[in-house]
Design a protein around this motif. Structure first.
Motif: not given
Ligand SMILES: Nc1ncnc2c1ncn2[C@@H]1O[C@H](COP(=O)(O)OP(=O)(O)O)[C@@H](O)[C@H]1O
Ligand SMILES: [Mg+2]
Lengths: 312, 281, 252
Positions: C86-87, C131-132, C163-164, C193-194
């Protein structure tokens, strides 16, 4: 490609996580064990000193402390000469050092806290603390002792050169940094609104220092002096080289100050390896025990005052 | 009050003069001592001096290799023990400031800082020298390690306490286990501060004589054995300085010069490196 | 087809005796953006930190009840594993000051001692930074320290770092409250976007932000989950009086 990494990493992650939990526990236990080790060391030091000085404590009792004669050959042991020697050297050193420590603290804390000159002075003070005591002792023996001897001849006391005063002079230099560097920090902590209020009322620099800064930092500066005192009481090598190692009690105040003497630390340093029977060795260790208690208590009081000061 | 403003300003100026005078007067003994040691010692130092053992009484020449090697070995062994132990305790103190154990071990650090070095010597004598039946480098290292501990612990603790909690949280939230958070994030971020504590502790004990008097004792010969008596720079200075021979005094001046240089270099190094390696938060 | 990714069942958090999160039941779907709102001190952060088991790291902090991640109770799992899955992004950007930008992105691997090839790392770094929405800005300075970036860039770096690890769920605790307006809008744009690949739970103090970015909003009040509904619905026609009071600014 990315998906592949994903799967691969996922498996690795789970496997690692499980072994990591074990390592976490081990790591935490190591941290705890090392902290406990400290407590064990201190208790061990205390226990060793007490156990090893037991023979002396038992046979001499509390009278050891004011016994005036130290004569290992006749098996008579009194700590009085060393208590006097220790207190005398330390207090003379303290009296000499305090004006310097305070001046440095005020100068670097208030007059000139920044800039190259203040950096230079601050480095000099750190350097004074960094020079090993054996070097002060050696220098004192070859440079200061002849000077003191000449001086003693001039004022008409026995020109030993070495002695309590000589030790105190060197000791004074050695302990200045302890009170000074703490003092600098504390004086810088004086809130500027306090000072500005006083300046606003037209006070001069001197008046601000006297009636704002000094009252505000008094207890902290005193704590610094205590830390210096703790250093002086326990200092061994420089004193051992300069004090003359005489265990007889001086017959006059003049001789007590100018003549040779011995401190608790110096008598231990000189006689420990020569102590050839239990009672002798044990008496020396009892001196160590007294020294331990005195320095530790003075240090703890100093630290406590500082903690209280910085937390307020 | 307004009337004597001139007088008050004069008083203030005089006070400042006194303060400046006393503050800078302290540099005089420092310069005199350092100058004298350098003057007496620098010409003693040459290749022979650094590579041979002391000459017996009556012979000129000789060197201090036994003390150089001895100091190096004993300080290194002490550091190898004191650094991990001290860092671990320092980490514990900064991570659990409110625990009971932290209170007591913190108190013990304060006590240890105040224990006179000669007392450490006595105690290690009974812990190691007496059981082994001989003075030894090992016991000397133990005494020095005990002297190093409080410095390493306090510098580790204080450095780590200044790091923001957010750093630890960031790592923990990535699923990094506690020991790796500490060893790979927290300690590296406080590296400069911890290193400076370590270097200062080394600079401090390299000049300690009193704890070695009854532990490592001394040794006129070159020895590498941890279980035999070993010479050290400060102990050599003590022995030779208090001897009645001029040749030996010269040896002691040379040794003092070398010791002083070590201490100076370590202190300067600490300053430079910690500034350079400080992690920008 | 909507599928539940995370679900709280009678979840409670405590600081010692202080009951801070009270009996929360909530079910969050995959690829949703959830806003968590409520007055300061109502337990938003505490609830969020309960999801990835960060709460228990605080001395004396305990919890009760279940948090189901893909149907499995995280409190029955290995905590380290849960956190790595979990980020989490914090209020203040907190890149590792001892690591470069590149290393910061793969910090989850580096610090965990997960060995992956340089090529894989390069891919992860580029993809995560892209992505970021940070790749373009930093691709030429990957080996500089992350702390040299601006606040907004640092926060996006922290998002890239999360995200990584290829999480399914990313928790944000007031991620823009320490940022200037321009950085805030760059981070907000990112949420949209995410959403395609991740589920986001965003604690926010800012109602406009909740309205702008979220699909559904949870309103917490004094430790309770008062209302959980479609964001539009919640802002136009709240069911509970306390929610009504909050969004009309009667308390904050
Ligand atoms: N570390 C802590 N220790 C003890 N109590 C805490 C701690 N953090 C938060 N609390 C308490 O828990 C309650 C909820 O806090 P928090 O979850 O941070 O609220 P929010 O994020 O909604 O502002 C607050 O009343 C606060 O006092
Ligand atoms: Mg919060």
């Amino acid at each position: 490609m990315y998906k592949k990494t994903n799967k691969f990493v996922e498996n690795k992650r789970l496997k690692l996580s499980n072994s990591q939990l074990k390592w976490e526990t081990i790591f935490r236990r190591i941290l705890i064990a090392m902290s406990i080790l400290l407590v064990v060391i201190i208790l061990g030091v205390l226990a060793t000193l007490i156990v090893e000085s037991m023979p002396s404590i038992k046979s001499l009792g509390i009278g050891f402390l004011w016994g005036k004669v130290w004569d290992p050959v006749s098996n008579i042991y009194g700590a009085y000469p060393f208590l006097v020697g220790t207190l005398l050297t330390s207090f003379i050193a303290l009296i000499i050092s305090v004006p310097f420590s305070y001046a440095i603290a005020i100068y670097l804390g208030e007059y000139n806290p920044k800039g190259w000159l203040s950096d230079l002075l601050k480095n000099a003070i750190e350097l004074i603390a960094a020079v090993p005591s054996i070097i002060y002792g050696f220098w004192g023996l070859f440079v200061l002792v002849p000077i003191i001897r000449t001086f003693e001849m001039k004022i008409g006391v026995a020109p030993y050169g070495i002695g309590v005063l000589t030790s105190s002079l060197i000791l004074a230099v050695m302990i200045i940094p302890y009170a000074a560097s703490l003092g600098i920090t504390l004086i810088r902590m004086v809130p500027s609104p306090l000072k500005e209020a006083a300046y606003g009322l037209g006070a001069t620099r001197f008046e601000v220092i006297r009636s704002v800064i000094m009252p505000y930092t008094r207890s902290g500066l005193f704590a610094g002096v205590l830390l210096s005192l703790g250093r002086a009481l326990g200092e061994t090598m420089a004193v051992t080289m300069l004090i003359g190692n005489t265990s007889a009690v001086a017959d006059s105040i003049k001789n007590a100050i100018f003549g040779p003497g011995n401190t608790m630390a110096s008598v231990i340093a000189n006689e420990f390896t020569e102590a050839d029977h239990t009672e002798y060795l044990s008496a020396l260790i009892e001196l160590g025990l007294v020294l331990f208690f005195v320095t530790v208590i003075i240090n703890l009081i100093g630290k406590r005052i500082i903690t209280r000061f910085t937390n307020d | 009050m307004e009337l004597n403003i001139g007088l008050r300003n004069t008083k203030s100026a005089i006070f400042k003069g006194i303060i400046v005078f006393f503050a800078f007067l302290i540099t005089v003994p420092l310069i005199v001592v350092l100058g004298y040691i350098i003057k007496q010692g620098i010409f003693q130092v040459n290749w022979h001096f650094l590579t041979s053992v002391p000459a017996p009484v009556g012979e000129t020449g000789g060197g201090i290799i036994n003390a150089l090697v001895g100091s190096f070995i004993m300080v290194m062994v002490a550091a190898v023990v004191a650094i991990p132990v001290g860092m671990a305790a320092g980490i514990y103190l900064s991570e659990n400031p409110r625990s009971k154990l932290a209170y007591y071990s913190g108190l013990c650090v304060d006590i240890l800082q105040g224990v006179p070095s000669i007392v450490v010597g006595i105690v290690v004598y009974f812990w190691i020298v007496k059981p082994l039946g001989t003075f030894s480098a090992l016991s000397g290292s133990a005494a020095l390690a005990i002297m190093m501990l409080p410095i390493v612990i306090r510098s580790t603790e204080q450095t780590l306490k200044m790091l923001p909690d957010s750093l630890k949280e960031a790592a923990l939230s990535l699923g990094v286990p506690y020991h790796r958070v500490i060893l790979k994030v927290i300690v590296p971020c406080g590296f400069a501060g911890i290193l400076s504590g370590i270097m200062l502790s080394i600079a401090r004990v390299i000049g300690e004589t009193a704890p070695l008097l009854f532990t490592a004792f001394g040794n006129p010969y070159l020895s590498y054995s941890l279980t035999k008596p070993m010479e050290s720079l400060p102990h050599l200075i003590f022995t030779y300085a208090t001897s009645p021979y001029d040749d030996w005094h010269n040896l002691a001046w040379g040794a003092s010069f070398i010791l002083l240089m070590f201490v100076l270099v370590l202190n300067i190094f600490t300053k430079v490196l910690t500034r350079k390696w400080k992690v920008q938060l | 087809m909507e599928s539940t990714i995370v679900k709280a069942e009678n979840y409670n958090s405590y600081f010692g005796d202080n009951h801070v999160v009270k009996d929360v039941n909530i079910s969050i779907n995959k690829n949703e953006v959830i806003a968590v709102m409520g007055p300061s001190g109502c337990g938003k952060t505490t609830f969020l930190r309960g999801i990835n088991r960060m709460h228990e790291l605080i001395p004396n902090a305990t919890s009760k009840g279940k948090i189901l991640l893909d149907g499995e109770n995280v409190y029955d799992m290995n905590a380290i594993y849960v956190r790595s899955k979990i980020g989490m992004v914090f209020q203040r950007p907190n890149p590792f000051p001892n690591l470069s930008i590149y290393e910061n992105v793969v910090a989850g691997y580096l610090l965990n001692g997960i060995k992956i090839s340089k090529a894989d790392k390069d891919v992860i770094v580029e993809k995560s930074l892209t992505s970021a929405a940070l790749w373009k800005e930093v691709k030429d300075s990957l080996h500089k320290k992350g702390t040299f970036l601006s606040g907004g860039q640092q926060q996006r770096l922290c998002i890239a770092r999360a995200i990584a690890m290829q999480p399914e769920l990313i928790l944000f605790d007031e991620p823009t409250s320490a940022l200037d307006p321009i950085s805030t809008s760059s981070v907000e744009a990112l949420f949209h976007e995410l959403k395609a690949n991740y589920t986001l739970i965003i604690v926010t103090h800012n109602m406009q932000q909740a309205a702008r970015v979220s699909d559904r909003t949870a309103f917490f009040y004094m430790g309770e989950l008062v209302e959980f509904d479609d964001t539009k619905q919640m802002f136009t026609n709240p069911a509970d009086q306390r929610t009504q009071n909050y969004i009309t600014g009667r308390f904050s």
